[in-house]
Design a protein around this motif. Structure first.
Motif, mmCIF file in Angstrom:
data_model
loop_
_atom_site.group_PDB
_atom_site.id
_atom_site.type_symbol
_atom_site.label_atom_id
_atom_site.label_comp_id
_atom_site.label_asym_id
_atom_site.label_seq_id
_atom_site.Cartn_x
_atom_site.Cartn_y
_atom_site.Cartn_z
ATOM 1 N N TYR A 112 -0.834 -6.109 -1.043
ATOM 2 C CA TYR A 112 -2.014 -5.348 -0.642
ATOM 3 C C TYR A 112 -1.915 -3.912 -1.151
ATOM 4 O O TYR A 112 -2.869 -3.376 -1.723
ATOM 5 C CB TYR A 112 -2.166 -5.371 0.882
ATOM 6 C CG TYR A 112 -3.320 -4.534 1.381
ATOM 7 C CD1 TYR A 112 -4.619 -5.040 1.382
ATOM 8 C CD2 TYR A 112 -3.120 -3.238 1.841
ATOM 9 C CE1 TYR A 112 -5.684 -4.266 1.824
ATOM 10 C CE2 TYR A 112 -4.176 -2.464 2.283
ATOM 11 C CZ TYR A 112 -5.459 -2.982 2.277
ATOM 12 O OH TYR A 112 -6.507 -2.217 2.702
ATOM 13 N N TYR B 184 -1.233 -9.257 1.507
ATOM 14 C CA TYR B 184 -0.602 -8.552 2.621
ATOM 15 C C TYR B 184 0.598 -7.778 2.099
ATOM 16 O O TYR B 184 1.110 -8.052 1.021
ATOM 17 C CB TYR B 184 -0.134 -9.556 3.687
ATOM 18 C CG TYR B 184 -1.259 -10.331 4.323
ATOM 19 C CD1 TYR B 184 -1.930 -9.833 5.424
ATOM 20 C CD2 TYR B 184 -1.662 -11.558 3.792
ATOM 21 C CE1 TYR B 184 -2.973 -10.538 6.008
ATOM 22 C CE2 TYR B 184 -2.702 -12.272 4.372
ATOM 23 C CZ TYR B 184 -3.358 -11.753 5.477
ATOM 24 O OH TYR B 184 -4.389 -12.449 6.047
ATOM 25 N N GLN C 113 -7.632 -7.977 3.938
ATOM 26 C CA GLN C 113 -6.423 -8.793 3.830
ATOM 27 C C GLN C 113 -6.748 -10.264 4.088
ATOM 28 O O GLN C 113 -6.249 -11.141 3.393
ATOM 29 C CB GLN C 113 -5.353 -8.311 4.814
ATOM 30 C CG GLN C 113 -4.732 -6.995 4.403
ATOM 31 C CD GLN C 113 -3.739 -6.459 5.427
ATOM 32 O OE1 GLN C 113 -3.899 -6.664 6.626
ATOM 33 N NE2 GLN C 113 -2.719 -5.772 4.935
#
Length: 192
Positions: free
Chosen positions: A173, A169, A163
């Motif tokens: 992600y 994120y 990340q």
């Protein structure tokens, strides 16, 4: 019509200009990536970046025009760390002094956390040498963030490290994870 690989590669001057043209954000990501990779290396993050730049400029690695410079340099750093790991496997010499990115000093080695993650399980089914050379090319058309995500996963970094270097994120992600799995399963149905 196939393109000539020599025409696809940049010259030393073009590579130098591309490195000089990296933005502050790209340098920040490169530093984060080198810090994460340095955990698996005897080199400091700064030395890892320096060696990657040297190898890029001396022609040991060819830089394809359709690849982003930060992805190219991260790939070289991964290759350096991988080569170092293979050499240590062959020689079986153990050094208790390892670079600690937290204190920026050498410290006595501890035991690494090797918890299984879905990405690591996928990678474990494939031949690691082939992965390092093949998988990044499956994501050449994707964004820089996804390419950095892929490099982190292939190197076995933790979720937090991936990340940090990719800047992905939350939902972004998770989307990158799904894309990674689907692309791998499509490219290698039934494993390697």
């Amino acid at each position: 019509m196939t393109r000539d690989p020599v025409e696809d590669a940049l010259s030393k001057d073009e590579i130098c200009s591309a490195i000089e043209g990296l933005s502050d954000e790209e340098w920040c990501r490169l530093n984060k990536g080198s810090s994460a990779l340095a955990r698996f290396s005897s080199l400091s993050p700064e030395d890892l970046i320096q060696e990657a730049i040297v190898r890029a400029l001396d022609g040991r690695r060819k830089y394809k025009r359709d690849l982003q410079m930060i992805v190219f340099l991260m790939g070289i750093m991964k290759s350096i760390v991988s080569s170092e790991a293979k050499a240590s496997e062959r020689h079986k010499e153990i050094s208790l002094q390892v670079y600690n990115p937290g204190t920026q000093e050498e410290y006595q080695a501890g035991i690494a956390d090797e918890r299984a993650t879905p990405e690591r399980e996928t990678i474990a089914r494939l031949d690691l040498a082939k992965i390092k050379s093949e998988i990044p090319f499956l994501f050449v058309e994707d964004s820089e963030e996804v390419q950095l995500f892929v490099m982190g996963v292939v190197e076995g970094m933790t979720k937090e490290e991936v990340q940090r270097i990719s800047g992905l994120y939350g939902n972004e992600y998770d989307s990158a994870r799904r894309l990674f799995r689907r692309r791998i399963e499509k490219a290698f149905p039934g494993g390697w």
